[in-house]
Design a protein around this motif. Structure first.
Motif: not given
Ligand code: SF4
Ligand code: SF4
Lengths: 230, 597
Positions: B178-183, B434-442
């Motif tokens: 899921l490319e989500d290291p926080t999972l 699954i809705e993937k959260k894309v890393a984006v600028p703050v």
């Protein structure tokens, strides 16, 4: 209507004693069953679709199962067996009723309709009894699960139906051997039944109560069948 | 004949204990049978053995009933022969009884619901099992598994570190997928809404189902955890009839939830686990449970209904049918929810007939999978199930029970049904959007992006990328040419160098000669016994580093391997094997580091 002979009178009296004996044994037996064996309970919360089943619904369904041939695959797929079961038990009921009608209300048997209403189920039960004998003696599976009591009870009941059928009009025009036979077997029966599988009806309400209560609590009773095949 | 005549100690104990065990429900069932034979055809053993009345439920029940009548019912005391009463005298009598109560009945309860008298044979058959177990008479598998569950707390003897390792491994797989290291797969987190319990089979043979469940919890945003102790929701007490074991195992699980202050115990898909934990556990443990319990089937269904997860049923386009586990359907009333769920996550769900509470046993019920001595008669009894399955013409049979997974897989293989077995958790996970959260600028709004389901990494990277098994030498052992080709091709495509063996002797010879990194080992091959080959490899000092992954279509042969006193294999995969599972398992096997290595 007929005048009872002394022999028949003695048998009549005996039959009341036998009835009392059976009642006494049943009281003792139920007392033993209830006191000796504690009922198991269920602590867990109910399962199944909420509201669809409850212990109460399960018990009612379980007791009513006898009149719902569709509720079990075993009776649903064998309607002829179910009809036999109904005929047999109606015959038993009629033959037992006769035991009371002859000594207590013989006048009833002057009515042709009453005679027919008793004779038809008793005659049908006699035929079913013969069929059941063929099955019990002839079927390998039935033989494997039969005890001497199973054979004996079935033969005795079938013979009793035969005599009951003849006894229904309560007529002695052709002698009273059929009445003597009917009452004698009944007397023997009453004393024998508590020791035989014929007393199954004593446990029936209990077993069906407990299975109904448990499966009602667990979401199974009343059974829910899905859409029909096809 | 006197009932007390020359009894063995065990026989006497069994009778004494029967007196203690009997309750009114059981006594009623023992008294009420009229030998009408209506239940005969409801038993799958009977249907598979035409002409053999010894499989008839009433016949089997009478083996127990005769003891009851002889010792506890006056009719049997007064007229034993007349009413079919008899006692047990010798240990041989007990062995005979054992073969009936364990080997000829799966306690599926199908005859129970077909008895006009309400005779619950399955319940007193379980009692008879418990009595035999209490005097030490039981199939070997029952003894082994019971011992494991008493000693290690789980019925497959999974060690705590293996369990936690597997959770870590699945967590990593999911993070990658899921490319989500926080999972996280949370362990021992207190005060969660859900404590998730599983079947040790999932750790040992089917870790993917843990990952699938974790993915669903994650997608639903659930506050959940798994306990590090007391995590096994299965309970061999149900099969062995040992209420003490049942109470102890259920109690351990309940305690772990209480210790974590969990609000709800969710039980992964397992028929006997659900029944033992949810329906029998509080009774065996003699304690009320202060939290809710539910099957993961209900949990998943709830998530969809509440909109907590989104599913796309087009991802499961193949025709599927559903097998009701006896324990779920006939003893716990769980049969509509799985269907509702299937209709939400599959395109083509079709019923098998009969179904729900009238379904036939998978043949693996009542602990039958652990009693290898009865395997031939179990497989024979599977013909009814095989026909039921074939009639659906489905590609997959779905079941909410791990026992049924094994039982059905065996039946499918034996009768060449050409169907795969899967569980709802796998289908739901597969259909999950699954809705993937894309890393984006703050401060930039985060746009949810719907991504396609990423299968378990198969390592097929972009051109030029190193293949995951590059440089690995794998000895593939299987006597079925199709299997050999398939396994070899998958591993080869992923960079491995393959060596092939088709007999036990070849395995031994090539392992010694080629010194591969991994051996994938089929348990049923001609030549030298595979159990022996395994043993010899493990004892060979030169092969100390060889990792072994069992790949078998015969789960009952596991004992050939797992009951040996040598180190168990590093991996296990059930046949029919698919590419995804094979790779995941081989990769895991390669990662295992032994402390002694
Ligand atoms: S259906 Fe019930 S009463 Fe009839 S033989 Fe079977 S267990 Fe006995
Ligand atoms: S419980 Fe199931 S396996 Fe056992 S006799 Fe009844 S139908 Fe057959």
């Amino acid at each position: 209507m007929h005048e009872m002979s002394d022999l028949l009178r003695v048998i009549h009296t005996l039959h009341w004693y036998a009835l009392a004996f059976m009642g006494l044994v049943y009281v003792i037996r139920i007392n033993w069953f209830v006191k000796r064996f504690k009922a198991g309970g269920e602590r867990q919360a109910a399962t199944g679709i909420p509201g669809r089943t409850t212990p109460k619904k399960g018990i009612l369904y379980s007791w009513g199962n006898v009149a719902m041939p569709w509720s079990m695959e075993s009776s649903r797929t064998r309607p002829f067996f179910y009809l036999q079961f109904v005929a047999f038990h109606l015959g038993v009921t009629a033959a037992i009723l006769l035991l009371f009608i002859i000594p207590l209300g013989p006048g009833l048997l002057e009515n042709e309709a009453v005679v027919l209403a008793l004779r038809i189920p008793i005659g049908a039960a006699f035929l079913v009894g013969l069929g059941r004998m063929v099955r019990r003696f002839g079927d390998k599976y039935m033989r494997a699960i039969s005890s001497p009591d199973d054979y004996f009870s079935l033969i005795l009941l079938t013979v009793w139906f035969f005599f009951a059928f003849l006894a229904v009009p309560n007529s002695t025009a052709n002698g009273e051997w059929h009445l003597i036979g009917y009452f004698l077997i009944a007397t023997f029966f009453l004393a024998y039944v508590p020791f035989s599988k014929i007393s199954h009806y004593l446990y029936y309400p209990f077993t069906r109560y407990y299975i109904g209560k448990s499966l009602g609590h667990r979401g199974v009773f009343p059974i829910l069948r899905g859409p029909a095949r096809g | 004949m006197k009932a007390t005549q020359e009894k063995s100690e065990k026989a006497q104990k069994l009778i004494d204990r029967m007196g203690e065990k009997l309750n009114r429900q059981m006594a009623g069932s023992l008294l009420a049978c009229v030998h009408c034979g209506m239940c005969t055809d409801s038993c799958h053993y009977v249907l598979a053995n035409p002409g053999d009345p010894t499989y008839a439920p009433a016949y089997k029940a009478d083996r127990i009933r005769k003891i009851f009548k002889r010792h506890f019912d006056w009719t049997g005391r007064v007229l034993p022969k007349w009413v079919g009463a008899a006692t047990v005298n010798t240990d041989e009598d007990l062995e005979e009884l054992k073969d009936i109560v364990f080997g000829k009945c799966t306690n599926c309860r199908r005859c129970t619901i077909n008895c006009p008298m309400g005779v619950d044979y399955a319940t007193f058959n379980r009692m008879a099992r418990g009595l035999l177990v209490s005097v030490g008479v039981m199939p070997e598998g029952v003894a082994v598994v019971s011992k494991d569950q008493w000693e290690t707390g789980n019925q497959m003897g999974v060690l705590k570190e293996d369990y936690l390792d597997t959770l870590d491994w699945m967590e990593e797989e999911l993070q990658e997928e899921l490319e989500d290291p926080t999972l996280k797969i949370p362990v021992d987190v207190p005060d969660c809404d859900v404590v998730y319990s599983i079947n040790p089979r999932e750790v040992k043979y089917d870790p993917r189902s843990i990952a699938d469940a974790a993915k669903i919890f994650h997608a639903a945003g659930e506050s959940w955890t798994m306990p590090s102790e007391g995590w096994d929701m299965t309970n061999f007490g149900l099969f062995s009839g040992d209420d003490d074991l049942g109470g102890s195992v259920a109690g351990r699980l309940f305690e772990s939830v209480e210790e974590l202050r969990g609000k709800k115990l969710v039980i992964s898909e397992c028929g006997h686990g659900y029944r033992s934990t949810r329906c029998e556990g509080p009774n065996w443990a003699k304690s009320d449970v202060p939290f809710e319990m539910e099957s993961s089937v209900n949990t998943m269904l709830r998530y969809i209904k509440e909109g907590r997860i989104k599913v796309d049923k087009t991802r499961n386009p193949e025709p599927v049918t559903f097998h009701d586990s006896c324990n779920n359907a006939r003893s716990c009333g769980l049969f509509e929810e799985p269907r509702e769920l299937l209709n939400l996550v599959c395109m083509d769900f079709r019923e098998m007939y009969p179904n729900r509470a009238e379904n036939y046993c998978c043949t693996g019920g009542g602990g039958a999978m652990s009693m290898s001595e009865y395997t031939p008669q179990r497989l024979k009894s599977g013909i009814t199930k095989a026909n039921q399955l074939k009639e659906t013409a489905a590609d997959f049979v779905v079941t909410s029970c791990h026992n049924c997974v094994d039982g059905l897989a065996d039946v499918i293989r034996h009768y060449e049904v050409g169907m795969k077995v899967t569980q709802l958790v796998n289908l739901v996970a597969n259909a999950l959007v699954i809705e993937k959260k894309v890393a984006v600028p703050v401060e930039t709004p985060v746009a949810p992006e719907v991504v396609e389901e990423v299968p378990v990494p198969v390592g097929v990277g972009a051109e030029g990328e190193e293949l995951p098994l590059a440089g690995r030498r794998i000895l593939v052992a299987d006597d079925e040419p199709d299997q050999l080709d398939f396994i070899s091709a998958v591993l080869e495509d992923n960079g491995a160098e393959i060596i092939r063996a088709t007999t036990g002797d070849e395995v031994l010879e090539l392992a010694r000669k080629e010194k591969p990194d991994v051996l994938t080992l089929d348990l049923h091959m001609p030549g030298r016994d595979v159990g022996e080959v395994f043993d010899l490899i493990r004892k060979d000092p030169e092969l100390g580093d060889l990792k072994i992954c069992i790949i078998t279509g015969k789960p009952e042969l596991r004992r050939l391997i797992y009951e040996r006193s040598v180190r168990p294999p590093e991996g296990y995969v059930d046949k029919p094997v698919d590419e995804k599972r094979l790779l995941v398992n081989v990769k895991k096997v390669l990662e295992v580091v032994h402390q002694d290595a």
